[in-house]
Structures are given as structure tokens and as C-alpha cells.
Scaffold this active site. Structure first.
Site, short mmCIF file in Angstrom:
data_model
loop_
_atom_site.label_atom_id
_atom_site.label_comp_id
_atom_site.label_asym_id
_atom_site.label_seq_id
_atom_site.Cartn_x
_atom_site.Cartn_y
_atom_site.Cartn_z
N HIS A 119 0.16 -0.92 -3.21
CA HIS A 119 -0.55 -2.11 -2.24
C HIS A 119 0.17 -1.42 -0.82
CE1 HIS A 119 -1.11 -5.80 -0.09
NE2 HIS A 119 -1.89 -6.14 -1.40
N ASP B 113 -3.95 -7.45 -9.13
CA ASP B 113 -5.03 -7.22 -10.18
C ASP B 113 -4.69 -6.52 -11.63
OD1 ASP B 113 -6.74 -8.19 -8.28
OD2 ASP B 113 -6.54 -6.38 -6.92
#
Ligand code: ACO
Length: 451
Positions: free
Chosen positions: A329, A387
Site C-alpha cells: 500500500h 483487498d
């Protein structure tokens, strides 16, 4: 942007404390042009928590130079009291409340109230808010005709961009952005209608009749009902699935100045109406680098296929021939706090559906275990993100892949409208107008035509 950043009281003491500035002392940063020796001092502003910022608003008028920061990696575009992220520590807070507490102790509409108004609701405030949102969930009947203008195979996000933008043509009584009451009504309308709009995009794509919202149902329950019920028979939404959906909505409700939220703010900075601004946010969210990663996780797990193929896949990742989707991320250099909740929710959902032996989940768990112990991922601070598990949950719930991003839009709408409202209410608001480093041709001239 206002000059003074007001601390969000609830956020105090959490995350990284701002470095102490001695009382009365004003901290500044000096910029020196080494070519000319000219110097300029800029004030340092502290938020309630998190990194300080250098206020360079007068830099251009002082120096005649711009700063250069494509992708905004070192630039705060606004000040905000809504959401705080500490990516190194893996912290996410809405209005000072850690995300883990919010998913455990509040439902999605309480979180919506918190994001919109700054505080959690009292029992009376909640009852009124639930009533108001519920009673805005139907869309103007004529809007249903919009859907019929799209091809059946249109991506639901394409339909949502169009239909949400089209709301501006229906709700003229809530587009005066200078009126706080109209802004509130527009915000409620957007939060309330988005599940209906998303579910109808799905129904249209599969050729089933639209299902209308039912006022006795909760927010998440209503959404699942509109997605999966048909007029032919009663449809009972599983409480476990509706609770899981409620949590997923909370986890995705806001994430400070990400691409779609920044798009909403930039669109709104020109005083465009809120429906148009949220349609712009939906367009930005649609991109695979933003809202589409959970779809990529499912594709990756499908391609790996079997746990015996994991070592080969990991080798390909290390050779940069593949990416471990759902890992890494830009901001989180630690476990994404949302991923932990997702993992738990994923197990609950699969248990409820009798799918605990679901091969994809087993594969994902094994992949996660290996990656978390492998120096390649550890050294690069690559942890599972939100996710990694959400695609598996959605698939188990029967949500088609094309609806993953629309679902994200349903959740994020409250974040978008809260951030939009915060910007519009700021008396110091100015139109967003980034500058550029021009690298094109210098002045040149078109030769005069002969004759
Ligand atoms: N798999 C393998 N290696 C990775 C991964 C990954 N998922 N992510 C980053 N790396 C490696 C890079 O190759 C790079 O290695 P190097 O130093 O040897 O060159 C290093 O880690 C740093 O990676 P960057 O790409 O510079 O990190 P950045 O912050 O730009 O990217 C991103 C973040 C785009 C999310 C990236 O981690 C990624 O592509 N992840 C997979 C996609 C994904 O899951 N996206 C969802 C994000 S969550 C959300 O949007 C809701």
C-alpha cells in the site's frame, strides 16, 4: 485552506505525537536558493497528530518559483478533521475513533453520522438520522428510464457515473451549495440513494426487474435485498451476511485524501453541484489502481490454482514477473488495519455459507503466511491490504466481480460528501488550481501562407 489547523480533540494521544514546539516559539523552515543566496522562512504548522506541514502558500509570490510534487507524495492539499491514517503504525481513525472499535461497536449509519457531523449520534439523533436516510433511499421514478439508455453489457460503474451525475437534473432543491440545509439534504440523498442506484445497475445488467428499497430494513440489508430479491418470491437476507456487509461498508467509508476523494474536493472547489462532484469521484474510483484491486486478487488466486504452485508464483513475484495482488500500500507500511477485520469477516461469511473449505480462502491464507515470513516482503514492508480478503467475501456472497467497485462506491459516498462538506464550509476555501512545470515548446510561429 485555513491557516490554523484545529486539533480534533478525540484524536489526541493516538498515533505519532507531533513534536513539541516550545511555548511562544514559532517553528519555521528556511528555503535557501544556493545560486543567489536568497532565503525565505516558512511557518511550520502542526496538526493534532501526524507529520507537521510547511506552509508554503506564499512561496511563489516570494520567490517566483513553484514547488514540484507530482502524485502529491509530500504535499498536503487541505486540512481536515475527518480521517487520520498512520501508515507506519497501521492506524486508521474516523474522527479520532480507531476503525477496529467502530466496526465492533457501531453500525454503518452511526459511522455515517460520525463522518458527516463529527460526533457519534445519541439514541434520538440516530433514530432521526436512520429515518431521514431511509426515507431518501428511493430515486425519482423517471431516473429508472436512464438505465434503459445503457447497453445491458455496460459496466455498472459506467452506469453509476451517468446516473449519479444525472441526479443533478432531478434534485434542483438541493444544489445551492451556499445553503447548509441544502448541502445536508444533498448529502443524505447521495448516501441514501447510492445502494439503490448500484443495485439497479446490477439488476439491469442481468435483465431482472428493479427492486425498490424497503423502509423496514437496515442499510446493508436493504442493499443486499435490492441486489438479490426478485418480485417472484420472498427473499430473506441472512443476518450474518448483512452484518458482514455493514462492516465492509464501515471499513471503506473514508480514507482521507485518496484519489477519488481528492477528485471530489477538486471538482467541488469550483462550486460545482454535489451530485456532479460525486459522479467525478465515482469515475476516479473506477480505475484499477484504486477501486479494482480485489478483482485482481481473485484473478491471481485463480491463476495460482493450487497450493503446490505457490512457491513458483512467489519466485515469479521476486523476479518481478508478477505482483502479489492484495499486498502492499502506498500509505500503509504495516498491516492494513482494515485487512485484519476483513480476514475475520471472511471466515464468518464462509462459515455461514458452509464454504469454510473454500479452496480460494485456503490458498489465500497459505499465501499470506508464506509472504509474511519471506524477507522479500518483510524487507519491503509489504503486508496484506484491505483487498486481499474482500474479493473472496464478495464472491462467496454471490456478488459478481463487476459489482465490487460499485460496492466500494456505495461505502465511500459518505466519505466523499463529508469531505466535500468540510471543504465548502471552510471560509478560506479557494478553487483548487495546481501549477505545472512546463516542458513543451517555447514560443514559435506559424509561417505565413504564401499567396
Ligand atoms: N508484490 C510484489 N512486490 C511488490 C508489491 C506487491 N504487491 N508491492 C510493492 N512491491 C515491491 C516493488 O516491486 C518495489 O520493489 P523494489 O524496491 O525491489 O523495486 C517495492 O515493493 C516498493 O513498491 P512500490 O511499487 O514502489 O510501492 P508503491 O507505494 O508505489 O505501490 C501499490 C503501492 C500500488 C499498492 C503496490 O504495493 C501494489 O501494486 N500492490 C498490489 C495491488 C494492490 O493490492 N492494490 C490495492 C491497494 S489498497 C486500495 O487501493 C484500496
Amino acid at each position: 485552506m485555513t491557516k490554523d489547523v484545529k486539533p480534533a480533540a478525540a484524536a489526541k494521544g493516538a498515533g505519532k505525537p507531533a513534536p513539541a514546539t516550545p511555548a511562544g516559539a514559532k517553528r519555521t523552515v528556511t528555503v535557501i536558493d544556493n545560486a543567489t543566496g536568497r532565503k525565505w522562512d516558512y511557518p511550520v504548522i502542526s496538526g493534532s497528530v501526524g507529520p507537521d506541514v510547511i506552509d508554503i502558500r506564499s512561496f511563489y509570490s516570494d520567490s517566483g518559483m513553484f514547488t514540484y510534487d507530482p502524485g502529491f507524495t509530500s504535499t498536503a492539499s487541505c486540512d481536515s478533521t475527518i480521517t487520520y491514517i498512520d501508515g507506519d503504525a497501521g492506524i486508521l481513525m474516523y474522527r479520532g475513533y480507531p476503525i477496529e472499535e467502530l466496526v465492533e461497536r457501531c453500525d454503518f449509519l452511526e459511522v455515517c453520522y460520525l463522518l458527516l457531523k463529527g460526533e457519534l449520534p445519541t439514541a434520538d439523533q440516530k433514530a432521526k438520522f436512520v429515518f431521514d436516510i431511509t426515507h431518501h433511499s428511493m430515486v425519482h421514478e423517471q431516473l429508472s428510464a436512464f438505465y434503459r439508455g445503457f447497453r445491458r453489457d455496460a459496466h455498472p460503474m459506467a452506469v453509476m457515473c451517468g446516473v449519479v451525475g444525472g441526479l443533478s437534473a432531478f434534485y434542483h432543491d438541493s444544489t445551492d451549495i451556499t445553503d447548509p440545509r441544502q448541502r445536508e439534504i444533498a448529502s443524505y440523498r447521495l448516501v441514501a440513494k447510492m445502494p439503490t442506484i448500484a443495485a439497479w445497475a446490477y439488476k439491469y445488467s442481468i435483465g431482472q426487474p428493479f427492486i425498490y428499497p424497503v423502509n423496514s430494513m437496515g442499510f446493508a440489508e436493504n442493499f443486499l435485498h435490492m441486489m438479490f430479491a426478485t418480485p417472484c418470491e420472498p427473499y430473506k437476507v441472512s443476518p450474518v451476511l448483512s452484518k458482514a456487509m455493514d462492516r465492509i461498508l464501515t471499513l471503506h467509508a473514508d480514507h482521507e485524501q485518496n484519489a477519488s476523494t481528492s477528485t471530489v474536493r477538486l471538482s467541488g472547489s469550483s462550486d460545482a453541484n454535489p451530485f456532479a462532484c460525486i459522479a467525478a469521484g465515482i469515475a476516479s474510483l473506477w480505475g484499477p489502481a484504486h477501486g479494482g484491486a480485489n478483482e485482481a486478487v481473485l484473478k491471481m488466486l485463480g491463476e495460482i490454482g493450487d497450493h503446490k504452485n505457490i512457491p513458483d508464483f512467489i519466485k515469479r513475484v521476486k523476479d518481478k514477473k508478477a505482483r502479489l495482488m492484495g499486498f502492499g500500500h502506498r500509505v500503509y507500511k504495516n498491516y492494513d488495519p482494515r485487512a485484519k477485520v476483513m480476514q475475520r469477516t471472511c471466515h464468518e461469511v464462509l462459515d455461514e455459507l458452509g464454504l469454510h473449505d473454500e479452496p480460494l480462502l485456503k490458498l489465500a491464507t497459505e499465501l499470506e503466511k508464506i509472504a509474511l515470513n519471506d524477507p522479500y516482503f518483510v524487507d519491503r514492508k509489504l503486508y496484506p491490504n484491505v483487498d486481499f480478503y474482500s474479493g473472496i467475501i464478495f464472491r462467496a456472497m454471490g456478488i459478481p466481480v463487476a459489482m465490487f467497485t460499485p460496492l466500494f462506491a456505495v461505502a465511500r459516498t459518505v466519505g466523499w460528501v463529508s469531505q466535500w462538506n468540510e471543504m465548502i464550509s471552510d471560509p478560506g476555501k479557494r478553487i483548487g488550481r495546481p501549477r505545472q512545470l512546463y516542458t513543451g515548446a517555447t514560443t514559435r510561429h506559424i509561417p505565413k501562407k504564401k499567396g
